[in-house]
Design a protein around this motif. Structure first.
Motif, PDB file in Angstrom:
ATOM      1  N   MET A   1      -9.319  -4.506  11.648  1.00 13.95           N
ATOM      2  CA  MET A   1      -8.368  -5.645  11.152  1.00 13.95           C
ATOM      3  C   MET A   1      -6.782  -5.080  11.238  1.00 13.95           C
ATOM      4  SD  MET A   1      -9.072  -5.299   7.009  1.00 13.95           S
ATOM      5  CE  MET A   1     -10.781  -4.783   7.007  1.00 13.95           C
ATOM      6  N   ARG A   2      -5.824  -5.836  11.588  1.00 12.22           N
ATOM      7  CA  ARG A   2      -4.319  -5.212  11.789  1.00 12.22           C
ATOM      8  C   ARG A   2      -3.532  -5.848  10.524  1.00 12.22           C
ATOM      9  NH1 ARG A   2      -6.052  -5.310  17.651  1.00 12.22           N
ATOM     10  NH2 ARG A   2      -5.293  -7.533  17.677  1.00 12.22           N
ATOM     11  N   ILE A   3      -3.368  -4.902   9.770  1.00  4.98           N
ATOM     12  CA  ILE A   3      -2.648  -5.275   8.370  1.00  4.98           C
ATOM     13  C   ILE A   3      -1.436  -4.458   8.188  1.00  4.98           C
ATOM     14  CG2 ILE A   3      -3.080  -5.294   5.909  1.00  4.98           C
ATOM     15  CD1 ILE A   3      -5.606  -6.416   6.578  1.00  4.98           C
ATOM     16  N   VAL A   4      -0.705  -5.157   7.435  1.00  6.15           N
ATOM     17  CA  VAL A   4       0.406  -4.505   6.714  1.00  6.15           C
ATOM     18  C   VAL A   4       0.188  -4.694   5.105  1.00  6.15           C
ATOM     19  CG1 VAL A   4       3.074  -4.861   6.185  1.00  6.15           C
ATOM     20  CG2 VAL A   4       2.323  -5.087   8.491  1.00  6.15           C
ATOM     21  N   LEU A   5       0.357  -3.503   4.406  1.00  9.08           N
ATOM     22  CA  LEU A   5       0.200  -3.506   3.047  1.00  9.08           C
ATOM     23  C   LEU A   5       1.789  -3.712   2.409  1.00  9.08           C
ATOM     24  CD1 LEU A   5      -2.844  -1.249   2.755  1.00  9.08           C
ATOM     25  CD2 LEU A   5      -2.869  -3.696   2.134  1.00  9.08           C
ATOM     26  N   LEU A   6       1.855  -4.377   1.494  1.00 10.60           N
ATOM     27  CA  LEU A   6       3.220  -4.530   0.764  1.00 10.60           C
ATOM     28  C   LEU A   6       2.808  -4.275  -0.520  1.00 10.60           C
ATOM     29  CD1 LEU A   6       4.772  -7.798   2.455  1.00 10.60           C
ATOM     30  CD2 LEU A   6       5.119  -5.593   3.115  1.00 10.60           C
ATOM     31  N   GLY A   7       3.804  -3.864  -1.202  1.00 11.51           N
ATOM     32  CA  GLY A   7       3.697  -3.721  -2.610  1.00 11.51           C
ATOM     33  C   GLY A   7       4.566  -2.553  -3.339  1.00 11.51           C
ATOM     34  N   ALA A   8       4.994  -2.727  -4.410  1.00 10.05           N
ATOM     35  CA  ALA A   8       5.997  -1.772  -5.003  1.00 10.05           C
ATOM     36  C   ALA A   8       5.163  -0.207  -4.943  1.00 10.05           C
ATOM     37  CB  ALA A   8       6.285  -1.982  -6.362  1.00 10.05           C
ATOM     38  N   PRO A   9       5.893   0.669  -5.086  1.00 10.42           N
ATOM     39  CA  PRO A   9       5.483   2.032  -5.456  1.00 10.42           C
ATOM     40  C   PRO A   9       4.427   2.006  -6.619  1.00 10.42           C
ATOM     41  CG  PRO A   9       7.744   2.119  -5.269  1.00 10.42           C
ATOM     42  CD  PRO A   9       7.182   0.844  -5.418  1.00 10.42           C
ATOM     43  N   GLY A  10       3.035   2.435  -6.322  1.00  8.91           N
ATOM     44  CA  GLY A  10       2.178   2.351  -7.485  1.00  8.91           C
ATOM     45  C   GLY A  10       1.427   1.182  -7.515  1.00  8.91           C
ATOM     46  N   ALA A  11       1.725   0.260  -6.498  1.00  8.99           N
ATOM     47  CA  ALA A  11       1.034  -0.853  -6.514  1.00  8.99           C
ATOM     48  C   ALA A  11      -0.573  -0.714  -6.049  1.00  8.99           C
ATOM     49  CB  ALA A  11       1.378  -1.804  -5.795  1.00  8.99           C
ATOM     50  N   GLY A  12      -0.709   0.483  -5.265  1.00  5.98           N
ATOM     51  CA  GLY A  12      -2.041   0.748  -4.948  1.00  5.98           C
ATOM     52  C   GLY A  12      -2.410   0.497  -3.409  1.00  5.98           C
ATOM     53  N   LYS A  13      -1.360   0.640  -2.867  1.00  7.28           N
ATOM     54  CA  LYS A  13      -1.439   0.416  -1.170  1.00  7.28           C
ATOM     55  C   LYS A  13      -2.363   1.553  -0.594  1.00  7.28           C
ATOM     56  CE  LYS A  13       2.903   0.753  -0.443  1.00  7.28           C
ATOM     57  NZ  LYS A  13       3.645   0.821  -1.949  1.00  7.28           N
ATOM     58  N   GLY A  14      -2.333   2.673  -0.888  1.00  4.56           N
ATOM     59  CA  GLY A  14      -3.065   3.800  -0.368  1.00  4.56           C
ATOM     60  C   GLY A  14      -4.420   3.708  -0.761  1.00  4.56           C
ATOM     61  N   THR A  15      -4.727   3.428  -2.119  1.00  6.95           N
ATOM     62  CA  THR A  15      -6.188   3.341  -2.319  1.00  6.95           C
ATOM     63  C   THR A  15      -6.834   2.148  -1.910  1.00  6.95           C
ATOM     64  OG1 THR A  15      -5.392   4.021  -4.596  1.00  6.95           O
ATOM     65  CG2 THR A  15      -7.453   3.246  -4.404  1.00  6.95           C
ATOM     66  N   VAL A  16      -6.162   1.066  -1.570  1.00  9.68           N
ATOM     67  CA  VAL A  16      -6.570  -0.137  -1.034  1.00  9.68           C
ATOM     68  C   VAL A  16      -6.764  -0.110   0.477  1.00  9.68           C
ATOM     69  CG1 VAL A  16      -6.329  -2.689  -0.522  1.00  9.68           C
ATOM     70  CG2 VAL A  16      -5.795  -1.875  -2.789  1.00  9.68           C
ATOM     71  N   ALA A  17      -5.835   0.894   0.991  1.00 10.50           N
ATOM     72  CA  ALA A  17      -6.160   0.999   2.675  1.00 10.50           C
ATOM     73  C   ALA A  17      -7.364   1.961   2.940  1.00 10.50           C
ATOM     74  CB  ALA A  17      -4.734   1.745   2.854  1.00 10.50           C
ATOM     75  N   LYS A  18      -7.317   2.891   1.969  1.00 14.81           N
ATOM     76  CA  LYS A  18      -8.558   4.065   2.162  1.00 14.81           C
ATOM     77  C   LYS A  18      -9.964   3.131   1.849  1.00 14.81           C
ATOM     78  CE  LYS A  18      -6.975   8.480   1.037  1.00 14.81           C
ATOM     79  NZ  LYS A  18      -5.523   8.263   0.318  1.00 14.81           N
ATOM     80  N   SER A  19     -10.123   2.246   1.154  1.00 10.95           N
ATOM     81  CA  SER A  19     -11.493   1.519   0.947  1.00 10.95           C
ATOM     82  C   SER A  19     -11.593   0.479   1.865  1.00 10.95           C
ATOM     83  CB  SER A  19     -11.562   0.662  -0.417  1.00 10.95           C
ATOM     84  OG  SER A  19     -10.480  -0.373  -0.421  1.00 10.95           O
ATOM     85  N   LEU A  20     -10.472   0.039   2.623  1.00 12.33           N
ATOM     86  CA  LEU A  20     -10.472  -0.797   3.699  1.00 12.33           C
ATOM     87  C   LEU A  20     -10.805  -0.045   4.898  1.00 12.33           C
ATOM     88  CD1 LEU A  20      -7.638  -3.427   3.142  1.00 12.33           C
ATOM     89  CD2 LEU A  20     -10.212  -4.022   3.184  1.00 12.33           C
ATOM     90  N   THR A  21     -10.578   1.062   5.171  1.00 12.67           N
ATOM     91  CA  THR A  21     -10.836   1.777   6.365  1.00 12.67           C
ATOM     92  C   THR A  21     -12.443   2.115   6.472  1.00 12.67           C
ATOM     93  OG1 THR A  21      -9.054   3.256   5.699  1.00 12.67           O
ATOM     94  CG2 THR A  21     -10.721   4.273   7.243  1.00 12.67           C
ATOM     95  N   GLU A  22     -12.950   2.288   5.159  1.00  9.90           N
ATOM     96  CA  GLU A  22     -14.354   2.539   4.992  1.00  9.90           C
ATOM     97  C   GLU A  22     -15.170   1.224   5.545  1.00  9.90           C
ATOM     98  OE1 GLU A  22     -14.832   3.752   1.043  1.00  9.90           O
ATOM     99  OE2 GLU A  22     -13.634   5.585   1.985  1.00  9.90           O
TER     100      GLU A  22
END
Ligand code: ADP
Ligand code: ZN
Length: 215
Positions: A1-22
């Protein structure tokens, strides 16, 4: 998938990105991580970025685009990518659009993680990050504490509060987000790419995203 993750600092972009990577092998590209590593390494890029980052301001667009032009052309991006913390301004979003056209790629979606401000504030002030640049595991003193001596379960390095996670810097980051980054929600709505996710649990968010992408 080719995705941009938007959201305020602390919205959880990093955590969600990691779980989608898997989920499908797409690579997570975090401009925040790239910049923090550059600061640690003391590189030219790091020297230029450090002051902006510590005060909670954005690093200038041209510097970010120099990094991303190179990064997006690396072969691992062919498998798909999750952009975490980029684009952060309208000029970056415009430049990304041009860059993707140039390399013949299209975004599948821009995912907005819509999290209430009180939740964001609580998460940011309680967050701790593993200080080992090769690990960077994220902890939370309430919900996912590090070891009792304050070190990381994965690698044993101290889990610390980031310089930009003091109360003052957090206020600055949220103001910067509202002013510079929130307009991207409208930008991607107009592009027909916006998906809004309001769940707060990271596994639920992942499932919601996968479901929305199938439509
Ligand atoms: P956050 O936890 O605020 O989402 P990140 O880890 O994504 O933070 O980024 C940390 C800092 O790095 C930002 O406050 C900013 O100074 C800088 N930075 C990261 N990505 C960008 C970007 N795309 N444009 C400008 N500055 C950026
Ligand atoms: Zn660690």
């Amino acid at each position: 998938m080719r995705i941009v993750l938007l959201g305020a600092p602390g919205a959880g972009k990093g955590t969600v990105a990691k779980s989608l990577t898997e989920f499908d092998g797409s690579v997570q590209i975090s401009t925040g991580d790239i910049l923090r590593n550059a600061v640690k390494a003391g590189s030219e890029l790091g020297k230029k970025a450090k002051g902006y980052m510590e005060s909670g301001a954005l690093v200038p667009d041209d510097l970010i685009m120099d990094i991303m032009e190179v990064r997006m052309k690396e072969p691992d991006c062919q498998k798909g990518f999750l952009l975490d913390g980029f684009p952060r301004t309208i000029p970056q979003a415009e430049a990304l659009k041009k860059l993707l056209e140039k390399i013949g790629m299209k975004l599948d979606a821009a995912i907005n993680l819509d999290v209430p401000t009180d939740v964001i504030l609580d998460r940011l002030t309680t967050r701790r990050t593993c200080s080992n640049p090769d690990c960077q595991e994220i902890y939370n003193i309430k919900s996912k504490p590090p070891k009792p001596d304050g070190t990381c379960f994965k690698c044993g390095s101290p889990a610390v509060q980031r310089a930009d996670e003091t109360e003052e810097a957090i206020k600055h980051r949220l103001a910067t987000y509202n002013e510079k980054t929130a307009p991207l929600i409208d930008f991607y709505k107009k592009e027909g790419l916006l998906i809004t996710i309001a769940s707060l649990d990271s596994m639920q968010i992942r499932d919601d995203i996968i479901k929305a992408l199938k439509k």
